[in-house]
Write a protein that holds these residues in place. Sequence first.
Motif, PDB file in Angstrom:
ATOM      1  N   VAL A   7      74.097  -1.038  20.384  1.00  0.00           N
ATOM      2  CA  VAL A   7      73.414  -2.176  20.997  1.00  0.00           C
ATOM      3  C   VAL A   7      73.396  -2.005  22.507  1.00  0.00           C
ATOM      4  O   VAL A   7      74.420  -1.716  23.113  1.00  0.00           O
ATOM      5  CB  VAL A   7      74.133  -3.502  20.649  1.00  0.00           C
ATOM      6  N   SER A   8      72.208  -2.173  23.091  1.00  0.00           N
ATOM      7  CA  SER A   8      72.052  -2.107  24.546  1.00  0.00           C
ATOM      8  C   SER A   8      71.537  -3.455  25.026  1.00  0.00           C
ATOM      9  O   SER A   8      70.515  -3.947  24.545  1.00  0.00           O
ATOM     10  CB  SER A   8      71.058  -0.997  24.908  1.00  0.00           C
ATOM     11  N   GLU A   9      72.251  -4.075  25.960  1.00  0.00           N
ATOM     12  CA  GLU A   9      71.818  -5.360  26.497  1.00  0.00           C
ATOM     13  C   GLU A   9      71.708  -5.261  28.006  1.00  0.00           C
ATOM     14  O   GLU A   9      72.678  -4.933  28.686  1.00  0.00           O
ATOM     15  CB  GLU A   9      72.810  -6.450  26.087  1.00  0.00           C
ATOM     16  N   SER A  10      70.501  -5.499  28.512  1.00  0.00           N
ATOM     17  CA  SER A  10      70.271  -5.425  29.949  1.00  0.00           C
ATOM     18  C   SER A  10      69.407  -6.601  30.367  1.00  0.00           C
ATOM     19  O   SER A  10      69.050  -7.446  29.544  1.00  0.00           O
ATOM     20  CB  SER A  10      69.546  -4.121  30.294  1.00  0.00           C
ATOM     21  N   ALA A  11      69.065  -6.641  31.658  1.00  0.00           N
ATOM     22  CA  ALA A  11      68.204  -7.709  32.156  1.00  0.00           C
ATOM     23  C   ALA A  11      66.845  -7.681  31.460  1.00  0.00           C
ATOM     24  O   ALA A  11      66.187  -8.709  31.313  1.00  0.00           O
ATOM     25  CB  ALA A  11      68.028  -7.570  33.662  1.00  0.00           C
ATOM     26  N   ASP A  12      66.422  -6.503  31.003  1.00  0.00           N
ATOM     27  CA  ASP A  12      65.128  -6.367  30.322  1.00  0.00           C
ATOM     28  C   ASP A  12      65.147  -6.965  28.923  1.00  0.00           C
ATOM     29  O   ASP A  12      64.100  -7.307  28.375  1.00  0.00           O
ATOM     30  CB  ASP A  12      64.744  -4.881  30.207  1.00  0.00           C
ATOM     31  N   GLY A  13      66.334  -7.018  28.328  1.00  0.00           N
ATOM     32  CA  GLY A  13      66.419  -7.537  26.971  1.00  0.00           C
ATOM     33  C   GLY A  13      67.384  -6.735  26.133  1.00  0.00           C
ATOM     34  O   GLY A  13      68.102  -5.865  26.631  1.00  0.00           O
ATOM     35  N   ARG A  14      67.355  -7.010  24.840  1.00  0.00           N
ATOM     36  CA  ARG A  14      68.319  -6.430  23.919  1.00  0.00           C
ATOM     37  C   ARG A  14      67.625  -5.431  22.998  1.00  0.00           C
ATOM     38  O   ARG A  14      66.526  -5.684  22.500  1.00  0.00           O
ATOM     39  CB  ARG A  14      68.940  -7.565  23.110  1.00  0.00           C
ATOM     40  N   VAL A  15      68.297  -4.303  22.795  1.00  0.00           N
ATOM     41  CA  VAL A  15      67.766  -3.264  21.926  1.00  0.00           C
ATOM     42  C   VAL A  15      68.863  -2.838  20.955  1.00  0.00           C
ATOM     43  O   VAL A  15      70.015  -2.691  21.352  1.00  0.00           O
ATOM     44  CB  VAL A  15      67.305  -2.061  22.780  1.00  0.00           C
ATOM     45  N   VAL A  16      68.492  -2.680  19.683  1.00  0.00           N
ATOM     46  CA  VAL A  16      69.464  -2.255  18.686  1.00  0.00           C
ATOM     47  C   VAL A  16      68.927  -1.043  17.930  1.00  0.00           C
ATOM     48  O   VAL A  16      67.766  -1.016  17.516  1.00  0.00           O
ATOM     49  CB  VAL A  16      69.762  -3.387  17.673  1.00  0.00           C
ATOM     50  N   ALA A  17      69.756  -0.028  17.784  1.00  0.00           N
ATOM     51  CA  ALA A  17      69.362   1.178  17.054  1.00  0.00           C
ATOM     52  C   ALA A  17      70.501   1.589  16.119  1.00  0.00           C
ATOM     53  O   ALA A  17      71.662   1.642  16.536  1.00  0.00           O
ATOM     54  CB  ALA A  17      69.034   2.309  18.022  1.00  0.00           C
ATOM     55  N   ARG A  18      70.133   1.898  14.898  1.00  0.00           N
ATOM     56  CA  ARG A  18      71.127   2.267  13.882  1.00  0.00           C
ATOM     57  C   ARG A  18      71.311   3.781  13.892  1.00  0.00           C
ATOM     58  O   ARG A  18      70.360   4.543  13.696  1.00  0.00           O
ATOM     59  CB  ARG A  18      70.616   1.792  12.520  1.00  0.00           C
ATOM     60  N   ILE A  19      72.532   4.218  14.128  1.00  0.00           N
ATOM     61  CA  ILE A  19      72.817   5.648  14.293  1.00  0.00           C
ATOM     62  C   ILE A  19      72.596   6.413  12.984  1.00  0.00           C
ATOM     63  O   ILE A  19      73.109   6.021  11.936  1.00  0.00           O
ATOM     64  CB  ILE A  19      74.263   5.847  14.781  1.00  0.00           C
ATOM     65  N   VAL A  20      71.826   7.509  13.071  1.00  0.00           N
ATOM     66  CA  VAL A  20      71.572   8.319  11.871  1.00  0.00           C
ATOM     67  C   VAL A  20      71.998   9.780  12.043  1.00  0.00           C
ATOM     68  O   VAL A  20      71.913  10.561  11.095  1.00  0.00           O
ATOM     69  CB  VAL A  20      70.077   8.286  11.466  1.00  0.00           C
ATOM     70  N   GLU A  21      72.436  10.149  13.244  1.00  0.00           N
ATOM     71  CA  GLU A  21      72.801  11.551  13.474  1.00  0.00           C
ATOM     72  C   GLU A  21      73.837  11.661  14.589  1.00  0.00           C
ATOM     73  O   GLU A  21      73.674  11.070  15.654  1.00  0.00           O
ATOM     74  CB  GLU A  21      71.555  12.357  13.844  1.00  0.00           C
ATOM     75  N   ARG A  70      93.028   9.907  21.112  1.00  0.00           N
ATOM     76  CA  ARG A  70      93.881   8.996  21.877  1.00  0.00           C
ATOM     77  C   ARG A  70      93.821   9.362  23.362  1.00  0.00           C
ATOM     78  O   ARG A  70      93.354  10.449  23.716  1.00  0.00           O
ATOM     79  CB  ARG A  70      95.315   9.063  21.363  1.00  0.00           C
ATOM     80  N   GLU A  71      94.288   8.445  24.191  1.00  0.00           N
ATOM     81  CA  GLU A  71      94.350   8.651  25.634  1.00  0.00           C
ATOM     82  C   GLU A  71      94.971  10.014  25.958  1.00  0.00           C
ATOM     83  O   GLU A  71      96.022  10.362  25.416  1.00  0.00           O
ATOM     84  CB  GLU A  71      95.176   7.521  26.267  1.00  0.00           C
ATOM     85  N   GLY A  72      94.294  10.790  26.809  1.00  0.00           N
ATOM     86  CA  GLY A  72      94.850  12.073  27.226  1.00  0.00           C
ATOM     87  C   GLY A  72      94.328  13.272  26.456  1.00  0.00           C
ATOM     88  O   GLY A  72      94.496  14.406  26.893  1.00  0.00           O
ATOM     89  N   VAL A  73      93.693  13.046  25.302  1.00  0.00           N
ATOM     90  CA  VAL A  73      93.128  14.134  24.504  1.00  0.00           C
ATOM     91  C   VAL A  73      91.607  14.097  24.631  1.00  0.00           C
ATOM     92  O   VAL A  73      90.993  13.064  24.368  1.00  0.00           O
ATOM     93  CB  VAL A  73      93.531  14.014  23.019  1.00  0.00           C
ATOM     94  N   GLY A  74      90.997  15.233  25.040  1.00  0.00           N
ATOM     95  CA  GLY A  74      89.556  15.261  25.283  1.00  0.00           C
ATOM     96  C   GLY A  74      88.750  15.606  24.049  1.00  0.00           C
ATOM     97  O   GLY A  74      88.792  16.733  23.567  1.00  0.00           O
ATOM     98  N   ALA A  75      87.990  14.672  23.529  1.00  0.00           N
ATOM     99  CA  ALA A  75      87.132  14.907  22.371  1.00  0.00           C
ATOM    100  C   ALA A  75      86.128  13.774  22.277  1.00  0.00           C
ATOM    101  O   ALA A  75      86.354  12.685  22.808  1.00  0.00           O
ATOM    102  CB  ALA A  75      87.952  14.980  21.089  1.00  0.00           C
ATOM    103  N   GLY A  76      85.005  14.043  21.606  1.00  0.00           N
ATOM    104  CA  GLY A  76      84.013  12.983  21.508  1.00  0.00           C
ATOM    105  C   GLY A  76      82.939  13.284  20.483  1.00  0.00           C
ATOM    106  O   GLY A  76      82.868  14.382  19.929  1.00  0.00           O
ATOM    107  N   VAL A  77      82.119  12.273  20.246  1.00  0.00           N
ATOM    108  CA  VAL A  77      81.021  12.386  19.301  1.00  0.00           C
ATOM    109  C   VAL A  77      79.721  12.094  20.047  1.00  0.00           C
ATOM    110  O   VAL A  77      79.567  11.028  20.642  1.00  0.00           O
ATOM    111  CB  VAL A  77      81.188  11.383  18.141  1.00  0.00           C
ATOM    112  N   LEU A  78      78.817  13.068  20.037  1.00  0.00           N
ATOM    113  CA  LEU A  78      77.498  12.878  20.651  1.00  0.00           C
ATOM    114  C   LEU A  78      76.598  12.117  19.684  1.00  0.00           C
ATOM    115  O   LEU A  78      76.479  12.496  18.519  1.00  0.00           O
ATOM    116  CB  LEU A  78      76.880  14.246  20.958  1.00  0.00           C
ATOM    117  N   VAL A  79      75.979  11.059  20.158  1.00  0.00           N
ATOM    118  CA  VAL A  79      75.025  10.320  19.334  1.00  0.00           C
ATOM    119  C   VAL A  79      73.665  10.980  19.515  1.00  0.00           C
ATOM    120  O   VAL A  79      73.068  10.909  20.580  1.00  0.00           O
ATOM    121  CB  VAL A  79      74.958   8.835  19.739  1.00  0.00           C
TER     122      VAL A  79
END
Length: 182
Positions: A7-21, A70-79
Amino acid sequence: MIGTSLVSESADGRVVARIVETEGYVPGDAASHAFRGETARNGSLFRRRGTAYVYFIYGCYFCVNVSSEREGVGAGVLVRAAEPVEGMELMHARRPHSTARDLCRGPGRLATALAVTRLHDGLDLCAPGPLWLAAAAKPAPAVSESVRIGLTKEADRVLRFFETGSPFVSGPRALNVRPPRP
DNA sequence: AAGAAGATTCGCT
DNA sequence: GCGAATCTTCTTA
């Protein structure tokens, strides 16, 4: 994360996208931005899981990641891609020459459609805010897997996951017709 | 201090 | 299918 809504909420408005990948970048992974240790740029990957890591690539695009350890360990998931759910008018305004299918199909496109910038880097995505992850809708989607896309290092790792059969998934067709994992 | 590479996208051939 | 666009970051001298 497949099936979860971004979900992205900004001054322009709200946008919702369902993650598929999504695509994983794990500890000890030479392709990960965290591989050479923590720096000012990649610090968000080392924060508690659920922290946004946003980076700028090829002089043109932003990409959105969710830290995953956890804090201190570098890892992530790219949307990598999502299915537009709400605020499609706004997404089209941000990507004028895009078809509905391509609004969020690819990491750079997704960030543009959701107006994500480096200002979002470091945000906690687990609570409502300018950018956050809402609970997944009911039926858990069937998930397939493949090797990652666009990498030169550790390209053989099977760490890309996507909703089986979704037209909103990016990448070459050949990678997307593999059977769902058990 | 300078240079190359990069988790991409778009338009043209 | 290929190459340009465009800039930040890290590496090497």
